[in-house]
Design a protein around this motif. Structure first.
Motif, PDB file in Angstrom:
ATOM      1  N   ASP A  30       1.003  -1.088  -0.239  1.00  0.00           N
ATOM      2  CA  ASP A  30       0.245   0.431  -0.174  1.00  0.00           C
ATOM      3  C   ASP A  30       1.004   0.877   0.086  1.00  0.00           C
ATOM      4  O   ASP A  30       1.991   1.190   0.210  1.00  0.00           O
ATOM      5  CB  ASP A  30      -1.164  -0.356   0.817  1.00  0.00           C
ATOM      6  N   ASP A  32       0.542   4.405  -2.886  1.00  0.00           N
ATOM      7  CA  ASP A  32       0.280   4.854  -4.216  1.00  0.00           C
ATOM      8  C   ASP A  32       0.279   6.419  -4.337  1.00  0.00           C
ATOM      9  O   ASP A  32      -0.428   6.874  -3.901  1.00  0.00           O
ATOM     10  CB  ASP A  32      -0.547   3.612  -4.668  1.00  0.00           C
ATOM     11  N   SER A  33       0.969   6.360  -5.321  1.00  0.00           N
ATOM     12  CA  SER A  33       1.175   7.879  -4.954  1.00  0.00           C
ATOM     13  C   SER A  33       0.769   8.444  -6.717  1.00  0.00           C
ATOM     14  O   SER A  33       1.054  10.021  -6.584  1.00  0.00           O
ATOM     15  CB  SER A  33       2.771   8.516  -5.051  1.00  0.00           C
ATOM     16  N   MET A  42       2.369  13.823  -2.242  1.00  0.00           N
ATOM     17  CA  MET A  42       2.395  12.290  -1.051  1.00  0.00           C
ATOM     18  C   MET A  42       3.180  11.413  -0.218  1.00  0.00           C
ATOM     19  O   MET A  42       2.893  10.649   0.367  1.00  0.00           O
ATOM     20  CB  MET A  42       1.671  11.342  -2.213  1.00  0.00           C
ATOM     21  N   ASN A  45       1.709  11.810   2.816  1.00  0.00           N
ATOM     22  CA  ASN A  45       0.065  10.500   3.116  1.00  0.00           C
ATOM     23  C   ASN A  45      -0.222   9.470   4.251  1.00  0.00           C
ATOM     24  O   ASN A  45      -0.616   9.122   4.733  1.00  0.00           O
ATOM     25  CB  ASN A  45       0.136  10.024   1.786  1.00  0.00           C
ATOM     26  N   ARG A  75      -4.164   9.211   2.532  1.00  0.00           N
ATOM     27  CA  ARG A  75      -5.215   8.624   1.623  1.00  0.00           C
ATOM     28  C   ARG A  75      -4.666   7.161   0.900  1.00  0.00           C
ATOM     29  O   ARG A  75      -4.891   6.748  -0.032  1.00  0.00           O
ATOM     30  CB  ARG A  75      -5.268   9.099   0.217  1.00  0.00           C
ATOM     31  N   THR A  76      -3.675   7.257   2.168  1.00  0.00           N
ATOM     32  CA  THR A  76      -3.027   5.786   1.095  1.00  0.00           C
ATOM     33  C   THR A  76      -2.638   4.723   3.434  1.00  0.00           C
ATOM     34  O   THR A  76      -2.209   5.410   4.439  1.00  0.00           O
ATOM     35  CB  THR A  76      -1.339   5.086   0.889  1.00  0.00           C
ATOM     36  N   ARG A 174      -0.034  -1.913  -0.213  1.00  0.00           N
ATOM     37  CA  ARG A 174      -1.237  -0.833   0.516  1.00  0.00           C
ATOM     38  C   ARG A 174      -2.289  -0.368  -0.562  1.00  0.00           C
ATOM     39  O   ARG A 174      -2.880  -1.255  -1.743  1.00  0.00           O
ATOM     40  CB  ARG A 174      -0.596   1.043   0.124  1.00  0.00           C
ATOM     41  N   VAL A 176      -4.688   3.067  -1.711  1.00  0.00           N
ATOM     42  CA  VAL A 176      -4.402   4.020  -2.164  1.00  0.00           C
ATOM     43  C   VAL A 176      -5.759   4.500  -2.583  1.00  0.00           C
ATOM     44  O   VAL A 176      -6.525   4.227  -3.245  1.00  0.00           O
ATOM     45  CB  VAL A 176      -3.544   4.347  -3.206  1.00  0.00           C
ATOM     46  N   ASN A 178      -8.561   6.687  -4.315  1.00  0.00           N
ATOM     47  CA  ASN A 178      -7.697   8.509  -4.846  1.00  0.00           C
ATOM     48  C   ASN A 178      -9.835   8.333  -5.574  1.00  0.00           C
ATOM     49  O   ASN A 178     -10.094   8.318  -5.689  1.00  0.00           O
ATOM     50  CB  ASN A 178      -7.657   6.953  -6.419  1.00  0.00           C
TER      51      ASN A 178
END
Length: 179
Positions: A30, A32-33, A42, A45, A75-76, A174, A176, A178
């Motif tokens: 997990d 992710d950018s 990110m 994050n 967000r992750t 991960r 993420v 989005n």
């Protein structure tokens, strides 16, 4: 009506226990950018993650309401090796996303599931989907409409960090959010 939040919390807790007991030994990554559409970095994050681990929905009245109107900063969320269960340290992050999505019924999120490079491509695609699906189920139990969520698995195909070793692997297991 006071029992409804309690019932939801109990359902979440039961779901986590069931998922933990039934989880496979596959691991994904997990963090992710790729999902940032607002142009923000990110790199931060994971800030604010250590603010709890409980998934209760009580928060300060002013700050909680203000946070519900903005997409949560974190967000992750990250997973243990070969697991698709949400770690307790990330429950507060997922709860913040649930509050945002409930408060903004026109908002939608794509949950990107990722794994590290260990395992076959097929296994990692399935594990990434299971991880994103676990987050989706958690959000659904918290009252988020299924129409607001979708799941995509990238497996090992989009690593956040290149390299071999646990430090790289742990950042690649991960999910993420989005928006």
């Amino acid at each position: 009506m006071q029992l409804k939040p309690l019932a939801r919390s109990l359902a979440v807790a039961l779901s986590i226990v069931v998922i933990a007991g039934c989880s496979s030994t596959g691991g994904t990554q997990d963090g992710d950018s790729y999902g940032s559409q607002d142009g923000s970095s990110m790199g931060s994050n994971t800030s604010g993650v250590g603010t709890g681990g409980q998934y209760g929905s009580t928060s300060g009245s002013g700050a909680g309401q203000q946070a519900d109107s903005r997409i949560p900063e974190v967000r992750t969320i990250y997973f243990d090796y070969d697991r698709d269960t949400i770690k307790s340290e990330y429950e507060s992050v997922v709860m913040a996303h649930a509050r945002y999505l409930r408060a903004n019924p026109n908002a939608s999120v794509v949950l990107h599931g990722h794994t590290d490079e260990r395992g076959t491509r097929e296994y990692n695609m399935a594990l990434g989907e299971r991880r994103a699906g676990a987050v989706q189920r958690f959000l659904n139990i918290q009252g988020v409409s299924p129409s607001q969520m979708s799941v995509v698995s990238y497996g090992e195909e989009r690593p956040a960090v290149n390299g071999q070793g646990e430090s790289a692997y742990s950042q690649n297991r991960r999910v993420v959010f989005n928006y």
